[in-house]
Design an enzyme around this catalytic site. Structure first.
Site, mmCIF file in Angstrom:
data_model
loop_
_atom_site.group_PDB
_atom_site.id
_atom_site.type_symbol
_atom_site.label_atom_id
_atom_site.label_comp_id
_atom_site.label_asym_id
_atom_site.label_seq_id
_atom_site.Cartn_x
_atom_site.Cartn_y
_atom_site.Cartn_z
ATOM 1 N N ASP A 41 0.021 7.309 2.957
ATOM 2 C CA ASP A 41 0.881 6.445 3.766
ATOM 3 C C ASP A 41 0.141 5.783 4.920
ATOM 4 O O ASP A 41 0.251 4.567 5.107
ATOM 5 C CB ASP A 41 2.065 7.237 4.320
ATOM 6 C CG ASP A 41 3.069 6.331 5.002
ATOM 7 O OD1 ASP A 41 3.738 5.548 4.293
ATOM 8 O OD2 ASP A 41 3.185 6.384 6.243
ATOM 9 N N LYS A 73 0.850 -1.188 0.000
ATOM 10 C CA LYS A 73 0.000 0.000 0.000
ATOM 11 C C LYS A 73 0.897 1.253 0.000
ATOM 12 O O LYS A 73 2.024 1.209 0.498
ATOM 13 C CB LYS A 73 -0.950 -0.026 1.202
ATOM 14 C CG LYS A 73 -0.254 -0.022 2.577
ATOM 15 C CD LYS A 73 0.188 1.354 2.982
ATOM 16 C CE LYS A 73 1.133 1.362 4.135
ATOM 17 N NZ LYS A 73 1.790 2.670 4.336
#
Length: 239
Positions: free
Chosen positions: A91, A13
């Site tokens: 993030d 991710k």
């Protein structure tokens, strides 16, 4: 490149920088018939499976709250620079968005409102979001590089609530409540770490085992995507 070579791909991710890039990757994998999945490891842990089991007992889910924040005191380039795909939303905010998606069955929100604090490079160092869903359900989410937050989540329904104890990235504890009173607490022990391996990530690092095991099972079953975080779910989060 790996997908074009017919190799299975587990993408860290954030899956991509935006929804258009994500759609391109997904389309390519589906055309080639290769496995592709997002490494959203928080969604593979036993605590999230238990939450899914408990959700029907809450009645109609009205609201979700989740946050993930820490202080980036070093000004880490990959977090703070636009050219490196930085930003709190990409993030750590992705964990909060994925949590809301897990609660609401990966449905896309019907409305989105957000407020961000941007650095000199135009990268968000803190973002707050309110997502609206059908039947009046909402999610209030926050991601930050400016402050250490609880890194926890809560789900509020018409007949009770669930408290996901931190860290949100890989929770091991949750509580079921009625009228804000504890009904039952659940805790899941992590696998023991190997003694001959050095890790560079300290927070519940062994929880990554569940993601690895899930992908191995998918590959053995010749599936082309995860049945926990499917590609449509990943695309919905990126949107």
């Amino acid at each position: 490149m790996a997908g074009r070579a017919g190799k299975a791909v587990l993408v860290e991710k954030p899956f991509a920088l935006n929804a258009a890039e994500a759609a391109e990757l997904i389309d390519a994998a589906r055309r080639r018939g290769v496995f592709l999945a997002e490494a959203a490891w928080s969604r593979y842990v036993p605590a999230m499976a238990k939450m899914a089991e408990l959700l029907p007992s809450l009645g109609h889910v009205h609201a979700v709250q989740a946050d993930f924040g820490f202080r980036d005191e070093r000004g880490t380039p990959r977090l703070q620079r636009r050219s490196l795909g930085g930003g709190a939303l990409l993030d750590v905010g992705v964990y909060a968005v994925h949590f809301a998606a897990a609660v609401y069955g990966d449905a896309e929100p019907t409305t989105v409102a957000a407020l961000a604090d941007l650095n000199a490079d135009g990268v968000d160092t803190q973002t707050s979001m309110v997502l609206g869903y059908r039947q009046g359900s909402q999610a209030t989410l926050m991601a930050s590089f400016n402050a250490l937050t609880s890194q926890e989540a809560r789900v509020y329904g018409s007949r009770g609530s669930i408290h996901i104890h931190g860290p949100l990235v890989a929770p091991t504890r949750l509580s079921l409540l009625r009228n804000n009173q504890l009904v039952e607490a659940f805790e899941f022990a992590l696998p023991a770490p190997p003694t001959d391996v050095k890790f560079n990530y300290a927070v519940n690092r062994m929880a990554m085992v569940y993601e690895v095991e899930h992908v191995h099972e998918a590959l053995r079953g010749r599936r082309h995507e995860s049945d926990v975080v499917g590609l449509n779910a990943t695309l919905a989060v990126m949107r």
